[in-house]
Write a protein that holds these residues in place. Structure first.
Motif, short mmCIF file in Angstrom:
data_model
loop_
_atom_site.label_atom_id
_atom_site.label_comp_id
_atom_site.label_asym_id
_atom_site.label_seq_id
_atom_site.Cartn_x
_atom_site.Cartn_y
_atom_site.Cartn_z
N GLN A 97 -14.32 56.38 -31.25
CA GLN A 97 -14.18 57.80 -30.90
C GLN A 97 -12.90 58.38 -31.49
O GLN A 97 -12.90 59.49 -32.02
CB GLN A 97 -14.20 57.96 -29.38
N ARG A 98 -11.81 57.61 -31.41
CA ARG A 98 -10.54 58.08 -31.98
C ARG A 98 -10.63 58.23 -33.49
O ARG A 98 -10.13 59.21 -34.07
CB ARG A 98 -9.42 57.11 -31.60
N LYS A 101 -12.60 61.29 -34.52
CA LYS A 101 -11.84 62.54 -34.33
C LYS A 101 -10.96 62.82 -35.54
O LYS A 101 -10.76 63.97 -35.92
CB LYS A 101 -10.99 62.44 -33.07
N TYR A 106 -16.16 65.31 -33.13
CA TYR A 106 -15.78 65.22 -31.72
C TYR A 106 -17.03 65.00 -30.87
O TYR A 106 -17.86 65.90 -30.72
CB TYR A 106 -15.05 66.50 -31.29
#
Length: 341
Positions: A97-98, A101, A106
């Motif tokens: 997820q990071r 981003k 997102y």
């Protein structure tokens, strides 16, 4: 063949070389390796993981829906980005997820797990170990092939039976008429598929309309009384035939008068006409997609054949993998992926 990868390098980073060298090094490494226990192979050895990936791939390719599932999975820029991320190192859903981003994507952890990670797991391009995900050998090589193909999602439908890809592969072997494509692409939606490929500039029609070509007959012109203009028109018709517009240019006669003299020559049995149907061909962009599909097929075929040797099965057992077989109906199998609450 001289193996350029040492045992230590192969255990640590088996990806940083060509596919042929990896497979050769895998065979040689296991011949000379003497682990203390079999558990060492399972927990520490990347060579064992490579063999596991290749064996599992061979089982997956037995499913006639494999090619459709694989291509539909790759026609998504977020999945391709995840594949590139996991080709560098292992990641959990949280760290994925990071990383996403950083690329401007997102999404919640649940969306990443269900919409992007799970399809990659289903086709075997990534694997999961203790809550972390890594690219398999197939996934790593696919990330190399598709690193410049992130726009494939925009030109090909992402949820399809891959008739568009089959059409592109057929046209990669040469231009074809509608009737020829109809015999190769067994679907009632061929017209819609061709229209979609034309709108995305992957194919082009050689002729917007059917062209009428004019040819000479075997009858000798001396058997008929011809005017000088009729003789000039007849003389300028090549053996391979010509359209009226081209003949008008060659004879420097207006198109209307060219048709007039062609009618006279047809009446004297010196000329006949034949309709040449419109043909479809790949554009430059379509050719690039066709080359990518071919590379993917060759890659999977090589890996599947390699599994035969690892499994002590003769190469004759492994047949050339048929690309893009027509899929059959199947039921989705639910997969549980843990996400951080």
């Amino acid at each position: 063949m001289e193996v350029k990868i040492g045992l230590r390098e192969l255990r640590d980073v088996p990806w940083n070389t060509s596919l042929a060298e990896i497979l050769e090094a895998v065979k040689e490494t296991c011949d000379y390796c003497r682990p203390l226990t079999p558990l060492t192979c399972v927990t520490e050895c990347n060579v064992w993981r490579l063999k596991k990936d290749i064996r599992e791939l061979r089982e997956r390719t037995k499913d006639r829906n494999f090619w459709v599932d694989l291509l539909n999975t790759l026609k998504n820029k977020r999945r391709l980005r995840i594949l590139q991320i996991l080709s560098s190192r292992q990641h959990s859903i949280v760290s994925l997820q990071r990383e996403l981003k950083k690329s401007g994507y997102y999404h919640s952890q649940q969306t990443i797990a269900e919409e992007y990670v799970e399809p990659l797991l289903d086709v075997g391009v990534i694997d999961e170990e203790h809550g972390k995900y890594r690219a398999t050998l197939l996934g790593y090589k696919l990330s190399e092939l598709t690193k410049d193909s992130s726009d494939i999602e925009e030109v090909l439908p992402s949820h399809s039976e891959c008739y568009e890809e089959k059409t592109i592969e057929a046209l990669h072997r040469g231009p074809k008429t509608y009737e020829e494509l109809k015999s190769l692409i067994l679907t009632e939606s061929l017209s819609r598929i061709l229209k979609r490929l034309k709108e995305t500039n992957l194919i082009t029609k050689g002729n917007e309309n059917n062209y009428v070509f004019y040819f000479k007959t075997r009858r000798a012109p001396r058997e008929e009384t011809l005017s000088p203009t009729e003789r000039r028109v007849h003389k300028n018709i090549p053996e391979e035939g010509i359209v009226a517009q081209g003949l008008a240019v060659r004879t420097n006669i207006s198109l209307r008068r060219t048709y007039k003299y062609l009618r006279k020559l047809r009446g004297k049995k010196l000329v006949f006409k034949r309709i040449s149907p419109k043909t479809y061909a790949l554009t430059k962009e379509g050719t690039e997609i066709a080359k990518l599909l071919e590379k993917i097929h060759v890659l999977v075929t090589k890996l599947t054949r390699a599994s035969a040797e690892f499994s002590a099965i003769s190469y004759e057992v492994i047949q050339q993998i048929p690309a893009l077989d027509v899929p059959e109906e199947r039921r989705e199998k639910p997969r549980e992926i843990s996400v951080r609450a």
